[in-house]
Design a protein around this motif. Sequence first.
Motif, PDB file in Angstrom:
ATOM      1  N   UNK A 105     -23.486   4.414   1.747  1.00 32.18           N
ATOM      2  CA  UNK A 105     -22.959   3.387   0.860  1.00 32.18           C
ATOM      3  C   UNK A 105     -22.376   4.000  -0.409  1.00 32.18           C
ATOM      4  N   UNK A 106     -23.020   5.043  -0.928  1.00 33.85           N
ATOM      5  CA  UNK A 106     -22.498   5.710  -2.119  1.00 33.85           C
ATOM      6  C   UNK A 106     -21.139   6.337  -1.830  1.00 33.85           C
ATOM      7  N   UNK A 107     -20.986   6.945  -0.667  1.00 30.05           N
ATOM      8  CA  UNK A 107     -19.694   7.529  -0.300  1.00 30.05           C
ATOM      9  C   UNK A 107     -18.618   6.446  -0.214  1.00 30.05           C
ATOM     10  N   UNK A 108     -18.985   5.311   0.351  1.00 32.94           N
ATOM     11  CA  UNK A 108     -18.020   4.217   0.436  1.00 32.94           C
ATOM     12  C   UNK A 108     -17.613   3.743  -0.951  1.00 32.94           C
ATOM     13  N   UNK A 109     -18.570   3.682  -1.871  1.00 26.73           N
ATOM     14  CA  UNK A 109     -18.260   3.236  -3.232  1.00 26.73           C
ATOM     15  C   UNK A 109     -17.371   4.242  -3.963  1.00 26.73           C
ATOM     16  N   UNK A 110     -17.477   5.507  -3.580  1.00 25.88           N
ATOM     17  CA  UNK A 110     -16.639   6.545  -4.191  1.00 25.88           C
ATOM     18  C   UNK A 110     -15.309   6.723  -3.472  1.00 25.88           C
ATOM     19  N   UNK A 111     -15.086   5.963  -2.423  1.00 15.20           N
ATOM     20  CA  UNK A 111     -13.837   6.066  -1.687  1.00 15.20           C
ATOM     21  C   UNK A 111     -13.841   7.100  -0.591  1.00 15.20           C
ATOM     22  N   UNK A 112     -14.989   7.706  -0.314  1.00 11.66           N
ATOM     23  CA  UNK A 112     -15.084   8.725   0.727  1.00 11.66           C
ATOM     24  C   UNK A 112     -15.431   8.072   2.052  1.00 11.66           C
ATOM     25  N   UNK A 113     -14.513   7.278   2.546  1.00 11.88           N
ATOM     26  CA  UNK A 113     -14.743   6.553   3.788  1.00 11.88           C
ATOM     27  C   UNK A 113     -13.417   6.308   4.474  1.00 11.88           C
ATOM     28  N   UNK A 114     -13.446   6.308   5.785  1.00 10.67           N
ATOM     29  CA  UNK A 114     -12.241   6.035   6.560  1.00 10.67           C
ATOM     30  C   UNK A 114     -11.977   4.543   6.684  1.00 10.67           C
ATOM     31  N   UNK A 115     -12.825   3.714   6.052  1.00  8.06           N
ATOM     32  CA  UNK A 115     -12.636   2.262   6.099  1.00  8.06           C
ATOM     33  C   UNK A 115     -11.750   1.764   4.969  1.00  8.06           C
ATOM     34  N   UNK A 116     -11.116   2.689   4.249  1.00  7.42           N
ATOM     35  CA  UNK A 116     -10.205   2.293   3.180  1.00  7.42           C
ATOM     36  C   UNK A 116      -8.775   2.598   3.602  1.00  7.42           C
ATOM     37  N   UNK A 117      -7.935   1.591   3.514  1.00  6.55           N
ATOM     38  CA  UNK A 117      -6.534   1.729   3.870  1.00  6.55           C
ATOM     39  C   UNK A 117      -5.735   1.546   2.590  1.00  6.55           C
ATOM     40  N   UNK A 118      -5.317   2.651   1.995  1.00  8.66           N
ATOM     41  CA  UNK A 118      -4.685   2.605   0.677  1.00  8.66           C
ATOM     42  C   UNK A 118      -3.184   2.379   0.835  1.00  8.66           C
ATOM     43  N   UNK A 119      -2.702   1.342   0.208  1.00  3.61           N
ATOM     44  CA  UNK A 119      -1.279   1.042   0.188  1.00  3.61           C
ATOM     45  C   UNK A 119      -0.747   1.376  -1.198  1.00  3.61           C
ATOM     46  N   UNK A 120       0.336   2.134  -1.253  1.00  3.29           N
ATOM     47  CA  UNK A 120       0.818   2.622  -2.538  1.00  3.29           C
ATOM     48  C   UNK A 120       1.850   1.708  -3.175  1.00  3.29           C
ATOM     49  N   UNK A 121       2.356   0.748  -2.446  1.00  7.17           N
ATOM     50  CA  UNK A 121       3.378  -0.081  -3.077  1.00  7.17           C
ATOM     51  C   UNK A 121       3.632  -1.355  -2.319  1.00  7.17           C
ATOM     52  N   UNK A 122       4.379  -2.236  -2.966  1.00  3.37           N
ATOM     53  CA  UNK A 122       4.708  -3.515  -2.359  1.00  3.37           C
ATOM     54  C   UNK A 122       5.976  -4.016  -3.015  1.00  3.37           C
ATOM     55  N   UNK A 123       6.864  -4.634  -2.235  1.00  2.00           N
ATOM     56  CA  UNK A 123       8.096  -5.176  -2.792  1.00  2.00           C
ATOM     57  C   UNK A 123       7.746  -6.342  -3.702  1.00  2.00           C
ATOM     58  N   UNK A 124       8.178  -6.272  -4.961  1.00  2.00           N
ATOM     59  CA  UNK A 124       7.820  -7.340  -5.902  1.00  2.00           C
ATOM     60  C   UNK A 124       9.034  -7.981  -6.566  1.00  2.00           C
ATOM     61  N   UNK A 125      10.157  -7.259  -6.665  1.00  2.00           N
ATOM     62  CA  UNK A 125      11.316  -7.823  -7.357  1.00  2.00           C
ATOM     63  C   UNK A 125      12.571  -7.078  -6.942  1.00  2.00           C
ATOM     64  N   UNK A 126      13.717  -7.630  -7.302  1.00  2.00           N
ATOM     65  CA  UNK A 126      14.997  -7.010  -6.978  1.00  2.00           C
ATOM     66  C   UNK A 126      15.779  -6.763  -8.257  1.00  2.00           C
ATOM     67  N   UNK A 127      16.573  -5.723  -8.220  1.00  2.00           N
ATOM     68  CA  UNK A 127      17.407  -5.410  -9.384  1.00  2.00           C
ATOM     69  C   UNK A 127      18.868  -5.370  -8.960  1.00  2.00           C
ATOM     70  N   UNK A 128      19.720  -5.866  -9.810  1.00  2.00           N
ATOM     71  CA  UNK A 128      21.149  -5.844  -9.513  1.00  2.00           C
ATOM     72  C   UNK A 128      21.746  -4.489  -9.868  1.00  2.00           C
TER      73      UNK A 128
END
Length: 680
Positions: free
Chosen positions: A657-680
């Motif tokens: 559980x401590x490893x999971x809380x520190x992010x040391x787990x394969x159950x985390x799927x990290x997404x680095x970005x998401x489309x939020x707006x457009x620029x002309x």
Amino acid sequence: MGNIEILAEAKNLWMKFNVRGAILTSLSLQVFLIFLAPIRKRCSHRWILVLIWSAYLVADSVANYAFGLISRAQFAGGTSDSEADAYGDLLAFWAPFLLLHLGGPDTITAFALEDNELWRRHLLNLLFQLGAAGYVFYQSFPSSKLIVPTILVFIGGTIKYIERTRALYLASFSQFRGSLLPPADAGPNYPEVARQYHTTKMLRMLPEGQRHWSHVGAEDGNILDDRTAIKEAFFYFTTFKGLLVDLIFGFHEVADSYQFFRGRTAKDAFRVIEAELNFFYDVLYTKAAVIRCPTGYLFRAISIGSVVSAFASFYVLDKHDFHEYDIQITYTLLLGAIGLEFVGFVRLICSDWTIAKIAASEKEPGRSLIKGSIFIKFLLKFKSESSPFALHILNARWSKSIFQYNFLDTQLRKWPKWIEKLLGLIYLREFFDDLKFGRVEQYSEKLGELIFYELKRKASLRRTNEICASRGKWALEHTKSVENCQKLLPFVCDVDYGKSLLLWHIATELCYNTDESTNDHRKTSKVLSDYMLHLMIKQPDMMSAVAGIGQIRFRDTCAEADRFFDETIFDKRSACQNLLSVPTDLNPGFVKGDRSQSALFDACILAKELRKFHDKKWDIMSEVWVELLAYAAIHCQPFMHARQLSKGGELVTLVWLLMAQLGLSEQFQIKHGEVTAFAN
């Protein structure tokens, strides 16, 4: 005819006393369970677990048996019509108490996780017993003098039994997982995004980390008080419940927990983890998920009110038609029911759940901060280890027992041959081996500090996949002792996990018994070494995903040690010195080939390499052992970790559980970005 009448009277008396005995036994089992069942999450002693298991199994059987006796005895009656009517009324009144008993105490609904999957059986039994109790009541209706208290107890008993059945249902794997699934999310509108992109050829990305709202309960470096530790544990429990059912988490969850734990001390980090596992235990093995909600509080108030009202109704009733002995039994059942409800109410109030919810609500507008703080302080003082009202075993959140199993102990303290054969014939050898060779070390803060700071050091690198896949390699390549450990790498890289664990265990034992160093890591390395061997040999289910043929290799290694120690009995130091004196210029694998999986003399080679590092070898070994422990923890199925919560808990579960809380787990799927707006 005289003999027939005597036999009939004897049968009648036996039936009466049998009913009374079964009902009182059922009540006694409920008292036993409500007080002793919570101890199993804090105590790993085998005999206590066996007692609780026995009471859990027998309790339902006795209550069901008593129901059957009441149904039969209701027609027996007594020697006169008035006596028969009075006895029948009492039987109808006693039957709902069995519903209360079948509902069980709040402290235990399931003994093992598998019991939760039997909720359909309990639902069917609920319907059957409600019908049986209703039939018994119908037989005495409407002439019964006990109609009012009978109905009141029937209401309370029905609520308690429904609570238990629903608690089992909510804790079953499919329902528990289903309740944690997020709402369906179709994501951004792809056709619209594609059309706008086709027009503008530009879009702006906002990193997910910038959208994250951080939840940190205390400033970094501050020592957590008990209230804050419980509050934070509850927050992360609600966040990471899905770990138990293999759900995938996003960036913001791990970023938040990592930010919180990186500034904590090892002691505070493990306090939060322990409290968090306590919440996990409650939702899986008790009625917490059912009663700790507005609807649960309402029905609990109705249940308590029904039992108390039944007592008052029976107390003012004219009871001259009833036997004095039956009146005493009825008062015992009523007072027992009230006592069980009172104990359950006190546990409901004086729990971590109450502290967490009051502490979390203090930030809400309109709440009375002063009253909440005073109440929390009272609860924390009542639950503290220094409180005169409670013992440590009643307040601890896990057993803090680290089981030990040692290779050399099994070879140098063996049973005589004739005893081994006798135990083998009666299938008790493993049981007595556990008593003879099993040891227990208590968890220490030094061990916790070693584990926490090693995991935190790895988590800071943000290379989750590499760290989770490492089982000693990373520790040797990045050791804090800044030593060149290239010659040690083959003992973790070129062998499977099971062999690596056995190699390092025997090597640790050889070094430990031939070195009198005062290095703190000497003791912690020994404790972790014996603990990991215990997991591999005595709890293979927890290591099945990583240990492979570890048990076969251990037996082959024991066989080779038997041959080596056959002529003379050595003490540990002499045995280690004799093993280290064997020339190991020739690779043992060339001699044995695939015929034997023994790792005895490979471990001797490793020990000789470690001894070249002198006192620094303990720093190296401690880091390797933490990594071996972490590898086993993160690759063990969450289901197996959850099973251990009802057996006193395991260090490997806390590490998971401590490893999971520190992010040391394969159950985390990290997404680095998401489309939020457009620029002309």
